[in-house]
Design an enzyme around this catalytic site. Structure first.
Site, PDB file in Angstrom:
ATOM      1  N   ASP A 105       0.866  -1.176   0.000  1.00  0.00           N
ATOM      2  CA  ASP A 105       0.000   0.000   0.000  1.00  0.00           C
ATOM      3  C   ASP A 105       0.906   1.231   0.000  1.00  0.00           C
ATOM      4  O   ASP A 105       1.658   1.437   0.951  1.00  0.00           O
ATOM      5  CB  ASP A 105      -0.875  -0.047   1.267  1.00  0.00           C
ATOM      6  CG  ASP A 105      -1.791   1.147   1.410  1.00  0.00           C
ATOM      7  OD1 ASP A 105      -1.623   2.148   0.676  1.00  0.00           O
ATOM      8  OD2 ASP A 105      -2.676   1.099   2.286  1.00  0.00           O
ATOM      9  N   SER A 113      -3.679  16.964  -4.170  1.00  0.00           N
ATOM     10  CA  SER A 113      -2.652  15.912  -4.185  1.00  0.00           C
ATOM     11  C   SER A 113      -1.861  15.950  -5.489  1.00  0.00           C
ATOM     12  O   SER A 113      -0.640  15.779  -5.492  1.00  0.00           O
ATOM     13  CB  SER A 113      -3.282  14.532  -3.976  1.00  0.00           C
ATOM     14  OG  SER A 113      -4.011  14.108  -5.116  1.00  0.00           O
ATOM     15  N   ILE A 124      -8.804   9.806 -19.323  1.00  0.00           N
ATOM     16  CA  ILE A 124      -8.263   8.598 -19.942  1.00  0.00           C
ATOM     17  C   ILE A 124      -9.217   7.437 -19.645  1.00  0.00           C
ATOM     18  O   ILE A 124      -9.713   7.300 -18.518  1.00  0.00           O
ATOM     19  CB  ILE A 124      -6.849   8.284 -19.380  1.00  0.00           C
ATOM     20  CG1 ILE A 124      -5.934   9.529 -19.440  1.00  0.00           C
ATOM     21  CG2 ILE A 124      -6.235   7.102 -20.114  1.00  0.00           C
ATOM     22  CD1 ILE A 124      -5.695  10.110 -20.807  1.00  0.00           C
ATOM     23  N   TYR A 160      -8.256  15.645  -4.540  1.00  0.00           N
ATOM     24  CA  TYR A 160      -7.494  15.045  -5.646  1.00  0.00           C
ATOM     25  C   TYR A 160      -6.610  16.098  -6.316  1.00  0.00           C
ATOM     26  O   TYR A 160      -5.418  15.866  -6.567  1.00  0.00           O
ATOM     27  CB  TYR A 160      -8.492  14.449  -6.642  1.00  0.00           C
ATOM     28  CG  TYR A 160      -7.884  13.720  -7.810  1.00  0.00           C
ATOM     29  CD1 TYR A 160      -7.371  12.436  -7.676  1.00  0.00           C
ATOM     30  CD2 TYR A 160      -7.852  14.306  -9.075  1.00  0.00           C
ATOM     31  CE1 TYR A 160      -6.840  11.762  -8.770  1.00  0.00           C
ATOM     32  CE2 TYR A 160      -7.321  13.639 -10.169  1.00  0.00           C
ATOM     33  CZ  TYR A 160      -6.813  12.375 -10.008  1.00  0.00           C
ATOM     34  OH  TYR A 160      -6.287  11.701 -11.087  1.00  0.00           O
ATOM     35  N   SER A 219      -2.195  15.141 -12.937  1.00  0.00           N
ATOM     36  CA  SER A 219      -3.519  15.181 -13.584  1.00  0.00           C
ATOM     37  C   SER A 219      -3.791  16.609 -14.019  1.00  0.00           C
ATOM     38  O   SER A 219      -3.279  17.563 -13.422  1.00  0.00           O
ATOM     39  CB  SER A 219      -4.598  14.754 -12.598  1.00  0.00           C
ATOM     40  OG  SER A 219      -5.880  15.068 -13.099  1.00  0.00           O
TER      41      SER A 219
HETATM   42  P1  NDP Z   1      -6.936   2.680 -12.042  1.00  0.00           P
HETATM   43  O1  NDP Z   1      -8.017   2.804 -11.019  1.00  0.00           O
HETATM   44  O2  NDP Z   1      -7.140   1.819 -13.232  1.00  0.00           O
HETATM   45  O3  NDP Z   1      -5.583   2.232 -11.338  1.00  0.00           O
HETATM   46  C1  NDP Z   1      -5.178   2.748 -10.104  1.00  0.00           C
HETATM   47  C2  NDP Z   1      -3.929   2.027  -9.665  1.00  0.00           C
HETATM   48  O4  NDP Z   1      -3.459   2.589  -8.436  1.00  0.00           O
HETATM   49  C3  NDP Z   1      -4.163   0.536  -9.407  1.00  0.00           C
HETATM   50  O5  NDP Z   1      -3.065  -0.175  -9.902  1.00  0.00           O
HETATM   51  C4  NDP Z   1      -4.212   0.436  -7.896  1.00  0.00           C
HETATM   52  O6  NDP Z   1      -3.739  -0.800  -7.396  1.00  0.00           O
HETATM   53  C5  NDP Z   1      -3.245   1.527  -7.508  1.00  0.00           C
HETATM   54  N1  NDP Z   1      -3.495   2.008  -6.158  1.00  0.00           N
HETATM   55  C6  NDP Z   1      -4.529   2.749  -5.710  1.00  0.00           C
HETATM   56  N2  NDP Z   1      -4.401   2.990  -4.401  1.00  0.00           N
HETATM   57  C7  NDP Z   1      -3.273   2.362  -3.996  1.00  0.00           C
HETATM   58  C8  NDP Z   1      -2.597   2.226  -2.755  1.00  0.00           C
HETATM   59  N3  NDP Z   1      -3.051   2.794  -1.625  1.00  0.00           N
HETATM   60  N4  NDP Z   1      -1.456   1.501  -2.725  1.00  0.00           N
HETATM   61  C9  NDP Z   1      -0.986   0.923  -3.820  1.00  0.00           C
HETATM   62  N5  NDP Z   1      -1.570   1.006  -5.032  1.00  0.00           N
HETATM   63  C10 NDP Z   1      -2.697   1.724  -5.110  1.00  0.00           C
HETATM   64  O7  NDP Z   1      -6.635   4.174 -12.465  1.00  0.00           O
HETATM   65  P2  NDP Z   1      -5.820   4.795 -13.683  1.00  0.00           P
HETATM   66  O8  NDP Z   1      -4.958   3.785 -14.318  1.00  0.00           O
HETATM   67  O9  NDP Z   1      -6.773   5.571 -14.495  1.00  0.00           O
HETATM   68  O10 NDP Z   1      -4.929   5.856 -12.890  1.00  0.00           O
HETATM   69  C11 NDP Z   1      -3.521   5.789 -12.788  1.00  0.00           C
HETATM   70  C12 NDP Z   1      -3.013   7.156 -12.376  1.00  0.00           C
HETATM   71  O11 NDP Z   1      -3.371   8.120 -13.373  1.00  0.00           O
HETATM   72  C13 NDP Z   1      -3.599   7.665 -11.057  1.00  0.00           C
HETATM   73  O12 NDP Z   1      -2.578   8.308 -10.300  1.00  0.00           O
HETATM   74  C14 NDP Z   1      -4.629   8.670 -11.507  1.00  0.00           C
HETATM   75  O13 NDP Z   1      -4.866   9.651 -10.543  1.00  0.00           O
HETATM   76  C15 NDP Z   1      -3.979   9.231 -12.751  1.00  0.00           C
HETATM   77  N6  NDP Z   1      -4.901   9.878 -13.677  1.00  0.00           N
HETATM   78  C16 NDP Z   1      -5.910   9.161 -14.284  1.00  0.00           C
HETATM   79  C17 NDP Z   1      -6.779   9.808 -15.147  1.00  0.00           C
HETATM   80  C18 NDP Z   1      -7.887   9.081 -15.848  1.00  0.00           C
HETATM   81  O14 NDP Z   1      -8.695   9.771 -16.519  1.00  0.00           O
HETATM   82  N7  NDP Z   1      -7.989   7.778 -15.787  1.00  0.00           N
HETATM   83  C19 NDP Z   1      -6.661  11.235 -15.416  1.00  0.00           C
HETATM   84  C20 NDP Z   1      -5.570  11.879 -14.739  1.00  0.00           C
HETATM   85  C21 NDP Z   1      -4.731  11.207 -13.901  1.00  0.00           C
HETATM   86  P3  NDP Z   1      -4.685  -2.090  -7.095  1.00  0.00           P
HETATM   87  O15 NDP Z   1      -5.814  -2.040  -8.090  1.00  0.00           O
HETATM   88  O16 NDP Z   1      -3.757  -3.247  -7.297  1.00  0.00           O
HETATM   89  O17 NDP Z   1      -5.146  -1.964  -5.685  1.00  0.00           O
END
Ligand code: NDP
Length: 247
Positions: free
Chosen positions: A66, A162, A192, A159, A146
Protein backbone atom coordinates in the site's frame (compact mmCIF):
# COMPACT_ATOMS: atom_id res chain seq x y z
CA UNK A 1 25.65 3.79 -22.01
CA UNK A 2 23.22 2.19 -24.41
CA UNK A 3 24.63 -1.30 -23.82
CA UNK A 4 23.29 -1.07 -20.24
CA UNK A 5 19.84 -0.08 -21.36
CA UNK A 6 18.25 -3.52 -21.42
CA UNK A 7 19.40 -4.04 -17.83
CA UNK A 8 18.01 -0.80 -16.47
CA UNK A 9 15.21 -1.50 -14.04
CA UNK A 10 12.17 0.67 -13.60
CA UNK A 11 9.49 0.28 -10.93
CA UNK A 12 5.94 1.07 -12.05
CA UNK A 13 3.50 1.62 -9.20
CA UNK A 14 -0.13 0.80 -9.83
CA UNK A 15 0.80 -1.53 -12.68
CA UNK A 16 -2.45 -3.40 -12.02
CA UNK A 17 -4.41 -0.35 -13.19
CA UNK A 18 -5.29 0.85 -16.68
CA UNK A 19 -2.58 3.45 -17.11
CA UNK A 20 0.09 1.66 -15.04
CA UNK A 21 -0.34 -1.55 -17.00
CA UNK A 22 0.08 0.32 -20.28
CA UNK A 23 3.17 2.08 -18.89
CA UNK A 24 4.72 -1.24 -17.85
CA UNK A 25 4.13 -2.72 -21.31
CA UNK A 26 5.52 0.38 -23.06
CA UNK A 27 8.66 0.48 -20.90
CA UNK A 28 9.29 -3.22 -21.41
CA UNK A 29 8.91 -2.72 -25.16
CA UNK A 30 11.44 0.12 -24.89
CA UNK A 31 14.00 -2.29 -23.45
CA UNK A 32 13.67 -1.74 -19.71
CA UNK A 33 13.34 -4.43 -17.10
CA UNK A 34 10.14 -3.54 -15.30
CA UNK A 35 9.15 -4.30 -11.72
CA UNK A 36 5.39 -4.30 -11.36
CA UNK A 37 3.74 -2.95 -8.23
CA UNK A 38 0.13 -3.57 -7.22
CA UNK A 39 -2.01 -3.61 -4.11
CA UNK A 40 -5.34 -5.47 -4.56
CA UNK A 41 -5.29 -6.17 -8.29
CA UNK A 42 -3.36 -9.44 -8.34
CA UNK A 43 -5.19 -10.87 -11.35
CA UNK A 44 -4.79 -7.66 -13.33
CA UNK A 45 -1.07 -7.39 -12.64
CA UNK A 46 -0.58 -11.08 -13.45
CA UNK A 47 -2.18 -10.44 -16.85
CA UNK A 48 0.22 -7.55 -17.49
CA UNK A 49 3.17 -9.69 -16.37
CA UNK A 50 2.06 -12.48 -18.74
CA UNK A 51 1.78 -10.03 -21.64
CA UNK A 52 5.29 -8.73 -20.93
CA UNK A 53 6.68 -12.24 -20.60
CA UNK A 54 5.07 -13.13 -23.92
CA UNK A 55 6.74 -10.27 -25.75
CA UNK A 56 10.08 -9.93 -23.92
CA UNK A 57 10.64 -13.49 -22.72
CA UNK A 58 11.21 -12.19 -19.18
CA UNK A 59 8.70 -12.52 -16.36
CA UNK A 60 8.61 -9.22 -14.45
CA UNK A 61 8.93 -9.33 -10.68
CA UNK A 62 5.81 -8.29 -8.74
CA UNK A 63 5.81 -6.19 -5.59
CA UNK A 64 2.71 -5.74 -3.44
CA UNK A 65 2.24 -2.89 -0.95
CA UNK A 66 0.00 0.00 0.00
CA UNK A 67 1.77 3.19 -1.13
CA UNK A 68 0.09 5.07 1.73
CA UNK A 69 1.67 2.78 4.33
CA UNK A 70 5.16 4.24 4.76
CA UNK A 71 6.47 1.32 6.75
CA UNK A 72 5.19 -1.29 4.33
CA UNK A 73 6.66 0.62 1.39
CA UNK A 74 10.00 0.85 3.20
CA UNK A 75 10.11 -2.89 3.87
CA UNK A 76 9.17 -3.82 0.29
CA UNK A 77 11.61 -1.41 -1.32
CA UNK A 78 14.43 -2.43 1.02
CA UNK A 79 13.88 -6.03 -0.10
CA UNK A 80 13.95 -4.94 -3.76
CA UNK A 81 17.14 -2.91 -3.29
CA UNK A 82 18.92 -5.57 -1.26
CA UNK A 83 17.98 -8.36 -3.60
CA UNK A 84 18.47 -6.66 -6.93
CA UNK A 85 20.36 -3.38 -6.54
CA UNK A 86 19.24 0.13 -7.35
CA UNK A 87 16.32 1.02 -9.58
CA UNK A 88 17.24 3.23 -12.52
CA UNK A 89 13.75 4.62 -12.71
CA UNK A 90 10.45 4.86 -10.90
CA UNK A 91 7.03 5.73 -12.26
CA UNK A 92 4.72 6.97 -9.48
CA UNK A 93 1.39 6.11 -11.00
CA UNK A 94 -0.70 4.55 -8.20
CA UNK A 95 -3.54 6.85 -7.24
CA UNK A 96 -7.14 7.18 -6.16
CA UNK A 97 -9.90 9.74 -6.11
CA UNK A 98 -12.79 10.24 -3.69
CA UNK A 99 -14.83 13.12 -5.06
CA UNK A 100 -17.19 15.47 -3.24
CA UNK A 101 -17.75 19.22 -3.10
CA UNK A 102 -15.64 20.60 -0.25
CA UNK A 103 -18.56 21.52 2.06
CA UNK A 104 -19.62 17.87 2.19
CA UNK A 105 -16.23 16.24 1.78
CA UNK A 106 -15.63 13.79 4.60
CA UNK A 107 -12.28 13.96 6.43
CA UNK A 108 -11.54 10.38 5.35
CA UNK A 109 -11.93 11.39 1.69
CA UNK A 110 -9.42 14.21 2.13
CA UNK A 111 -6.99 12.09 4.14
CA UNK A 112 -7.07 8.93 2.02
CA UNK A 113 -6.49 10.81 -1.25
CA UNK A 114 -3.64 12.91 0.15
CA UNK A 115 -2.08 9.88 1.91
CA UNK A 116 -2.20 7.78 -1.24
CA UNK A 117 -1.42 10.26 -4.00
CA UNK A 118 0.92 12.74 -2.31
CA UNK A 119 2.45 10.86 0.62
CA UNK A 120 2.70 7.90 -1.77
CA UNK A 121 5.12 9.93 -3.90
CA UNK A 122 7.38 10.57 -0.90
CA UNK A 123 7.04 7.04 0.46
CA UNK A 124 8.09 5.44 -2.81
CA UNK A 125 10.61 7.91 -4.21
CA UNK A 126 12.53 8.84 -1.06
CA UNK A 127 14.04 5.39 -0.35
CA UNK A 128 15.03 4.96 -4.01
CA UNK A 129 16.90 8.22 -4.54
CA UNK A 130 20.16 7.66 -2.64
CA UNK A 131 20.78 4.24 -4.23
CA UNK A 132 20.04 5.86 -7.62
CA UNK A 133 22.54 8.66 -6.93
CA UNK A 134 25.20 6.24 -5.68
CA UNK A 135 24.90 4.12 -8.83
CA UNK A 136 26.11 7.14 -10.86
CA UNK A 137 24.14 6.07 -13.92
CA UNK A 138 21.59 8.87 -14.05
CA UNK A 139 17.96 7.89 -13.78
CA UNK A 140 14.34 8.79 -14.30
CA UNK A 141 11.49 9.67 -11.96
CA UNK A 142 8.09 10.23 -13.55
CA UNK A 143 5.01 11.07 -11.50
CA UNK A 144 1.50 10.82 -12.88
CA UNK A 145 -0.24 14.05 -11.97
CA UNK A 146 -3.52 15.18 -13.58
CA UNK A 147 -5.11 18.08 -15.38
CA UNK A 148 -6.94 18.56 -12.07
CA UNK A 149 -3.59 19.36 -10.44
CA UNK A 150 -3.01 22.14 -12.96
CA UNK A 151 -6.46 23.63 -13.39
CA UNK A 152 -8.43 22.35 -10.40
CA UNK A 153 -11.75 20.58 -10.83
CA UNK A 154 -15.02 21.02 -8.99
CA UNK A 155 -15.64 18.17 -6.59
CA UNK A 156 -11.97 17.24 -6.54
CA UNK A 157 -10.31 19.60 -4.04
CA UNK A 158 -8.56 16.67 -2.37
CA UNK A 159 -7.49 15.04 -5.65
CA UNK A 160 -6.42 18.34 -7.25
CA UNK A 161 -4.43 19.27 -4.13
CA UNK A 162 -2.65 15.91 -4.19
CA UNK A 163 -1.88 16.17 -7.90
CA UNK A 164 -0.71 19.79 -7.64
CA UNK A 165 1.44 18.74 -4.68
CA UNK A 166 3.11 16.09 -6.79
CA UNK A 167 4.04 18.75 -9.35
CA UNK A 168 5.66 20.94 -6.69
CA UNK A 169 7.51 17.99 -5.23
CA UNK A 170 8.71 16.79 -8.64
CA UNK A 171 9.95 20.24 -9.66
CA UNK A 172 11.88 20.51 -6.38
CA UNK A 173 13.44 17.07 -6.59
CA UNK A 174 14.31 17.78 -10.23
CA UNK A 175 16.46 20.68 -9.07
CA UNK A 176 18.09 18.54 -6.39
CA UNK A 177 18.98 15.70 -8.76
CA UNK A 178 19.77 17.52 -12.00
CA UNK A 179 23.53 17.40 -11.41
CA UNK A 180 23.25 13.63 -11.07
CA UNK A 181 21.60 13.29 -14.50
CA UNK A 182 18.46 12.03 -12.81
CA UNK A 183 15.43 13.69 -14.39
CA UNK A 184 12.15 14.21 -12.55
CA UNK A 185 9.04 15.03 -14.55
CA UNK A 186 5.27 14.77 -14.37
CA UNK A 187 2.77 13.56 -16.91
CA UNK A 188 -0.64 15.19 -16.50
CA UNK A 189 -3.37 13.15 -18.19
CA UNK A 190 -6.77 14.56 -19.01
CA UNK A 191 -9.62 12.06 -19.26
CA UNK A 192 -8.26 8.60 -19.94
CA UNK A 193 -10.42 5.55 -20.54
CA UNK A 194 -9.77 3.37 -17.45
CA UNK A 195 -11.70 2.07 -14.44
CA UNK A 196 -10.98 5.37 -12.71
CA UNK A 197 -13.52 7.22 -14.83
CA UNK A 198 -16.10 4.40 -14.89
CA UNK A 199 -19.46 5.95 -14.07
CA UNK A 200 -18.42 9.47 -15.12
CA UNK A 201 -20.82 11.34 -17.46
CA UNK A 202 -18.70 10.73 -20.56
CA UNK A 203 -20.96 12.45 -23.11
CA UNK A 204 -20.92 15.64 -21.07
CA UNK A 205 -17.18 15.43 -20.48
CA UNK A 206 -16.46 15.03 -24.18
CA UNK A 207 -17.77 18.56 -24.75
CA UNK A 208 -14.82 19.83 -22.68
CA UNK A 209 -12.24 17.98 -24.77
CA UNK A 210 -11.22 19.70 -28.03
CA UNK A 211 -10.43 16.29 -29.59
CA UNK A 212 -13.90 15.05 -28.58
CA UNK A 213 -12.64 11.70 -27.38
CA UNK A 214 -11.18 10.13 -24.27
CA UNK A 215 -7.48 9.41 -24.16
CA UNK A 216 -6.19 5.85 -24.15
CA UNK A 217 -3.80 4.50 -21.48
CA UNK A 218 -1.28 3.77 -24.25
CA UNK A 219 -1.19 7.49 -25.07
CA UNK A 220 -0.15 8.30 -21.51
CA UNK A 221 2.33 5.43 -21.56
CA UNK A 222 3.95 6.80 -24.72
CA UNK A 223 4.65 10.10 -22.94
CA UNK A 224 6.15 8.26 -19.97
CA UNK A 225 8.31 6.10 -22.25
CA UNK A 226 9.56 9.24 -23.99
CA UNK A 227 10.51 10.85 -20.68
CA UNK A 228 12.41 7.66 -19.79
CA UNK A 229 14.28 7.61 -23.09
CA UNK A 230 17.83 8.85 -23.76
CA UNK A 231 16.28 11.50 -25.97
CA UNK A 232 14.65 13.11 -22.94
CA UNK A 233 17.87 13.32 -20.90
CA UNK A 234 17.85 17.15 -20.92
CA UNK A 235 14.18 17.49 -19.91
CA UNK A 236 13.59 17.84 -16.18
CA UNK A 237 11.17 19.58 -13.85
CA UNK A 238 8.47 19.63 -16.53
CA UNK A 239 4.81 18.71 -16.72
CA UNK A 240 3.78 17.02 -19.95
CA UNK A 241 0.01 17.18 -20.52
CA UNK A 242 -1.72 14.36 -22.38
CA UNK A 243 -5.27 15.63 -22.60
CA UNK A 244 -6.58 16.07 -26.15
CA UNK A 245 -6.06 19.83 -26.02
CA UNK A 246 -7.97 20.63 -22.82
CA UNK A 247 -5.53 23.41 -21.90
P1 NDP B 1 -6.94 2.68 -12.04
O1 NDP B 1 -8.02 2.80 -11.02
O2 NDP B 1 -7.14 1.82 -13.23
O3 NDP B 1 -5.58 2.23 -11.34
C1 NDP B 1 -5.18 2.75 -10.10
C2 NDP B 1 -3.93 2.03 -9.67
O4 NDP B 1 -3.46 2.59 -8.44
C3 NDP B 1 -4.16 0.54 -9.41
O5 NDP B 1 -3.07 -0.18 -9.90
C4 NDP B 1 -4.21 0.44 -7.90
O6 NDP B 1 -3.74 -0.80 -7.40
C5 NDP B 1 -3.24 1.53 -7.51
N1 NDP B 1 -3.50 2.01 -6.16
C6 NDP B 1 -4.53 2.75 -5.71
N2 NDP B 1 -4.40 2.99 -4.40
C7 NDP B 1 -3.27 2.36 -4.00
C8 NDP B 1 -2.60 2.23 -2.76
N3 NDP B 1 -3.05 2.79 -1.63
N4 NDP B 1 -1.46 1.50 -2.72
C9 NDP B 1 -0.99 0.92 -3.82
N5 NDP B 1 -1.57 1.01 -5.03
C10 NDP B 1 -2.70 1.72 -5.11
O7 NDP B 1 -6.64 4.17 -12.46
P2 NDP B 1 -5.82 4.79 -13.68
O8 NDP B 1 -4.96 3.79 -14.32
O9 NDP B 1 -6.77 5.57 -14.49
O10 NDP B 1 -4.93 5.86 -12.89
C11 NDP B 1 -3.52 5.79 -12.79
C12 NDP B 1 -3.01 7.16 -12.38
O11 NDP B 1 -3.37 8.12 -13.37
C13 NDP B 1 -3.60 7.67 -11.06
O12 NDP B 1 -2.58 8.31 -10.30
C14 NDP B 1 -4.63 8.67 -11.51
O13 NDP B 1 -4.87 9.65 -10.54
C15 NDP B 1 -3.98 9.23 -12.75
N6 NDP B 1 -4.90 9.88 -13.68
C16 NDP B 1 -5.91 9.16 -14.28
C17 NDP B 1 -6.78 9.81 -15.15
C18 NDP B 1 -7.89 9.08 -15.85
O14 NDP B 1 -8.69 9.77 -16.52
N7 NDP B 1 -7.99 7.78 -15.79
C19 NDP B 1 -6.66 11.24 -15.42
C20 NDP B 1 -5.57 11.88 -14.74
C21 NDP B 1 -4.73 11.21 -13.90
P3 NDP B 1 -4.69 -2.09 -7.09
O15 NDP B 1 -5.81 -2.04 -8.09
O16 NDP B 1 -3.76 -3.25 -7.30
O17 NDP B 1 -5.15 -1.96 -5.68
Amino acid sequence: MSEHKSKRRVLVTGASGGIGGAIAIALSAAGFEVVLHYRNGRDAVEAIAAAIEGSSGERPRLRCFDVADRQAVGVALAAELEGHGHLWGVICNAGIHADAPLPVMKPEAWDSVLRTNLDGFYNVVQPLVMPMVRARDGGRIVAISSIAGIAGNRGQANYAASKAGIIGAAKSVAQELAKRAITVNCVAPGLIETDMIAGAPVEKLLEMIPMRRLGQPQEVAAAVAFLCSEGAAYITGQVLSVNGGML
